[in-house]
Write an enzyme that holds these catalytic residues in place. Structure first.
Site, mmCIF file in Angstrom:
data_model
loop_
_atom_site.group_PDB
_atom_site.id
_atom_site.type_symbol
_atom_site.label_atom_id
_atom_site.label_comp_id
_atom_site.label_asym_id
_atom_site.label_seq_id
_atom_site.Cartn_x
_atom_site.Cartn_y
_atom_site.Cartn_z
ATOM 1 N N HIS A 162 44.511 50.925 5.800
ATOM 2 C CA HIS A 162 43.374 50.646 6.345
ATOM 3 C C HIS A 162 43.349 52.046 7.511
ATOM 4 O O HIS A 162 42.020 52.646 7.235
ATOM 5 C CB HIS A 162 43.632 49.484 7.633
ATOM 6 C CG HIS A 162 43.773 48.037 6.869
ATOM 7 N ND1 HIS A 162 44.693 47.376 7.381
ATOM 8 C CD2 HIS A 162 42.988 47.575 6.121
ATOM 9 C CE1 HIS A 162 44.503 46.160 6.932
ATOM 10 N NE2 HIS A 162 43.430 46.354 6.068
ATOM 11 N N LYS A 209 41.070 31.548 8.783
ATOM 12 C CA LYS A 209 42.134 32.406 8.237
ATOM 13 C C LYS A 209 43.104 32.475 9.302
ATOM 14 O O LYS A 209 42.942 33.172 10.381
ATOM 15 C CB LYS A 209 41.652 33.904 7.746
ATOM 16 C CG LYS A 209 42.631 34.626 7.071
ATOM 17 C CD LYS A 209 42.030 35.878 6.437
ATOM 18 C CE LYS A 209 42.922 36.737 5.930
ATOM 19 N NZ LYS A 209 42.340 37.929 5.056
ATOM 20 N N ARG A 217 41.107 48.680 -3.458
ATOM 21 C CA ARG A 217 42.476 49.299 -3.663
ATOM 22 C C ARG A 217 42.931 49.223 -5.236
ATOM 23 O O ARG A 217 43.517 49.816 -5.658
ATOM 24 C CB ARG A 217 43.275 48.096 -3.101
ATOM 25 C CG ARG A 217 43.584 48.226 -1.445
ATOM 26 C CD ARG A 217 44.219 47.051 -1.015
ATOM 27 N NE ARG A 217 43.569 45.670 -1.416
ATOM 28 C CZ ARG A 217 43.965 44.600 -0.751
ATOM 29 N NH1 ARG A 217 45.267 44.407 -0.396
ATOM 30 N NH2 ARG A 217 43.311 43.520 -1.269
HETATM 31 N N1 COA Z 1 44.879 48.903 2.721
HETATM 32 C C1 COA Z 1 45.811 47.937 2.966
HETATM 33 N N2 COA Z 1 45.491 46.725 2.829
HETATM 34 C C2 COA Z 1 43.971 46.311 2.591
HETATM 35 C C3 COA Z 1 43.201 47.593 2.275
HETATM 36 C C4 COA Z 1 43.578 48.828 2.626
HETATM 37 N N3 COA Z 1 42.891 49.821 2.233
HETATM 38 N N4 COA Z 1 42.030 47.084 2.214
HETATM 39 C C5 COA Z 1 42.009 45.639 2.117
HETATM 40 N N5 COA Z 1 43.446 45.220 2.453
HETATM 41 C C6 COA Z 1 44.007 44.035 2.550
HETATM 42 C C7 COA Z 1 43.753 43.529 4.055
HETATM 43 O O1 COA Z 1 44.765 43.620 4.839
HETATM 44 C C8 COA Z 1 43.828 41.914 3.505
HETATM 45 O O2 COA Z 1 45.086 41.250 3.361
HETATM 46 P P1 COA Z 1 45.680 39.719 3.715
HETATM 47 O O3 COA Z 1 44.649 39.033 3.029
HETATM 48 O O4 COA Z 1 46.766 39.787 3.625
HETATM 49 O O5 COA Z 1 45.145 39.493 5.316
HETATM 50 C C9 COA Z 1 43.171 41.726 2.194
HETATM 51 O O6 COA Z 1 43.519 43.179 1.814
HETATM 52 C C10 COA Z 1 41.682 41.333 2.018
HETATM 53 O O7 COA Z 1 41.020 42.498 2.613
HETATM 54 P P2 COA Z 1 39.650 42.199 3.268
HETATM 55 O O8 COA Z 1 38.720 41.661 1.951
HETATM 56 O O9 COA Z 1 39.149 43.393 4.140
HETATM 57 O O10 COA Z 1 39.400 40.786 3.874
HETATM 58 P P3 COA Z 1 39.571 40.668 5.362
HETATM 59 O O11 COA Z 1 40.175 39.010 5.737
HETATM 60 O O12 COA Z 1 40.421 41.533 6.269
HETATM 61 O O13 COA Z 1 37.996 40.930 5.922
HETATM 62 C C11 COA Z 1 35.678 40.458 5.732
HETATM 63 C C12 COA Z 1 36.932 40.062 5.506
HETATM 64 C C13 COA Z 1 35.611 40.518 7.381
HETATM 65 C C14 COA Z 1 35.204 41.616 5.265
HETATM 66 C C15 COA Z 1 34.790 39.186 5.311
HETATM 67 O O14 COA Z 1 35.325 37.928 5.548
HETATM 68 C C16 COA Z 1 33.544 39.001 6.322
HETATM 69 O O15 COA Z 1 32.540 39.586 6.030
HETATM 70 N N6 COA Z 1 33.482 37.927 7.077
HETATM 71 C C17 COA Z 1 32.619 37.426 8.069
HETATM 72 C C18 COA Z 1 31.575 36.300 7.376
HETATM 73 C C19 COA Z 1 30.484 36.729 6.530
HETATM 74 O O16 COA Z 1 29.695 37.443 6.759
HETATM 75 N N7 COA Z 1 30.806 36.472 5.301
HETATM 76 C C20 COA Z 1 29.917 36.706 4.295
HETATM 77 C C21 COA Z 1 30.198 37.942 3.550
HETATM 78 S S1 COA Z 1 29.102 38.399 2.082
#
Ligand code: COA
Length: 173
Positions: free
Chosen positions: A18, A42, A91
């Protein structure tokens, strides 16, 4: 006009993957907001307030980064704050389908022509996720180089607390 972007996620906890995205995105815009989502579906290891404190610590060296939290629809948060870009890290190809779906949905919901911008994750970090980091660190495995030292310390400290189940602790939001 100030060019403001947002990078959103659970960040439970923030990893070096990140941080790499944050450092690169911060160079592309005048201001980058790292927005921590409050997601009741979550289960969290760190509370949202703890995650914000940790994020502020590990990004303190980047002057144009600010940390915020939000709940509800990401697009509402983006539209209310005038961001011109929504930054995502990719990723691996396995991330792509889900990201495409979200980007296309968000494109319908974003006002003001906000673009979703993808940055490729540094290959050094392409295999990590926050859950994997928590599991390995809490069981005594080394996560050196994968998270900031402060994050490794906070995970170990938390995991030593009596009654804590590393993967199922629920966040008190
Ligand atoms: N390096 C390391 N890890 C990474 C990474 C990176 N560059 N990018 C992503 N990851 C990891 C995250 O830590 C996460 O791990 P976990 O599942 O073990 O916690 C996983 O990959 C998924 O990441 P991400 O897709 O960014 O999920 P998130 O839960 O962190 O965020 C949101 C999700 C906030 C983007 C999404 O849920 C959201 O938009 N929520 C708001 C509600 C909404 O509007 N929904 C409609 C969306 S269209």
């Amino acid at each position: 006009m100030e060019r403001k972007a947002v990078y959103a996620g659970s960040f439970d906890p923030v990893t070096n993957g990140h941080l790499n995205i944050i450092e690169r995105a911060a160079k592309m815009y005048d201001e980058l907001t790292v927005a921590i989502v409050v997601n009741p579906n979550k289960p969290g290891f760190f509370t949202v307030d703890e995650r914000a404190e940790i994020m502020s610590q590990v990004t303190s060296h980047i002057s144009n980064v600010r940390v915020d939290t939000f709940s509800g629809l990401l697009a509402d948060y983006v539209n209310a704050n005038g961001f011109i870009a929504y930054v995502r890290g990719l990723r691996a190809t396995t991330d792509f389908e889900n990201e495409l779906q979200m980007a296309q949905m968000n494109a319908r919901l974003f006002k003001n022509n906000t673009e979703t911008v993808f940055l490729m994750t540094d290959p050094k970090y392409s295999f990590i996720s926050s859950s994997l980091i928590k599991e390995v660190a809490s069981l005594g495995g080394s996560v050196d180089g994968l998270v900031p030292d402060y994050v490794a310390f906070r995970i170990k400290e938390q995991a030593l607390m009596p009654g804590i189940d590393i993967l199922h602790r629920r966040t008190q939001i």
